[in-house]
Design an enzyme around this catalytic site. Structure first.
Site, PDB file in Angstrom:
ATOM      1  N   HIS A  61       0.909  -1.315  -0.051  1.00  0.00           N
ATOM      2  CA  HIS A  61      -0.014  -0.018  -0.110  1.00  0.00           C
ATOM      3  C   HIS A  61       0.799   1.197   0.013  1.00  0.00           C
ATOM      4  CE1 HIS A  61      -3.903  -1.737   1.695  1.00  0.00           C
ATOM      5  NE2 HIS A  61      -3.356  -2.805   0.987  1.00  0.00           N
ATOM      6  N   GLU A  63       0.675   3.901   1.818  1.00  0.00           N
ATOM      7  CA  GLU A  63       1.140   4.476   3.115  1.00  0.00           C
ATOM      8  C   GLU A  63       2.541   3.462   3.506  1.00  0.00           C
ATOM      9  OE1 GLU A  63      -3.288   4.376   3.429  1.00  0.00           O
ATOM     10  OE2 GLU A  63      -1.985   3.449   2.001  1.00  0.00           O
ATOM     11  N   CYS A  91      -6.542   1.994   5.477  1.00  0.00           N
ATOM     12  CA  CYS A  91      -7.116   0.893   5.899  1.00  0.00           C
ATOM     13  C   CYS A  91      -6.745   0.325   7.336  1.00  0.00           C
ATOM     14  CB  CYS A  91      -6.912  -0.506   5.007  1.00  0.00           C
ATOM     15  SG  CYS A  91      -5.065  -1.011   4.910  1.00  0.00           S
ATOM     16  N   CYS A  94      -2.658   0.095   7.358  1.00  0.00           N
ATOM     17  CA  CYS A  94      -1.960   1.127   7.210  1.00  0.00           C
ATOM     18  C   CYS A  94      -2.068   1.912   8.479  1.00  0.00           C
ATOM     19  CB  CYS A  94      -2.438   2.028   6.058  1.00  0.00           C
ATOM     20  SG  CYS A  94      -1.793   1.054   4.603  1.00  0.00           S
TER      21      CYS A  94
END
Length: 167
Positions: A61, A63, A91, A94
């Site tokens: 991801h 992040e 999410c 993260c």
């Protein structure tokens, strides 16, 4: 004690635009267009965009990449006095990474009704049961961030429909 943002509205827009630029990098390679940047003392020290399809790694991801790069830049796993900007509400994974890295402030663009844990489904980042809490602010350039995702998925559905019609 309620925290307040230390950034001006202009700074928030500048840094969210940088996160949008990261999202556009993901979109250019057919990844879900989500981008993130980590800021320390007014300077971007970490950048990332989604790479799940290319890496075939569920943890790829935006992040997570931005946090890793920021930790390397500061030579410290603690990202105190840092802000993270991301185009989509984080999410659970993260948000957990932000808590563990001690990010002070989190800013996001579009809300995520299916997986957002910075206020929508729950707010892990401000939960007092954790040893660290962050200031959270959503809706920064929300329309622009949301439109990136809407357009991406609309085009993806159109391609899939076209492919299924030619089979």
């Amino acid at each position: 004690m309620e925290r307040e943002s230390r950034l001006t509205e202009e700074e928030k827009i500048i840094f969210m635009q940088a996160a949008i630029n990261e999202a556009l990098k993901a979109e250019a390679i057919a990844e879900v267009p989500i981008g993130a940047v980590v800021v320390h003392q007014g300077k971007i020290i970490g950048r990332g965009h989604n790479l799940r399809e290319h890496s075939q790694d569920a943890t790829s991801h935006a992040e997570m990449f931005a946090i890793r790069e920021a930790c390397k830049a500061l030579e410290n796993w603690r990202l105190e006095d840092c802000q993270l900007f991301v185009t989509l509400e984080p999410c659970p994974m993260c948000s957990g990474g932000m808590i563990l890295s001690r990010i002070e402030e989190v800013y996001f663009g579009a809300y995520d009704p299916k997986g957002g844990t910075a206020g929508t489904l729950m707010n892990l980042l401000t939960d007092e049961r954790f040893n660290h809490r962050a200031y959270v602010e959503g809706g920064i350039l929300e329309e622009e961030c949301g439109q990136l995702l809407t357009n991406f998925f609309r085009q993806l559905r159109a391609r899939k429909k076209k492919t299924s019609q030619t089979d």
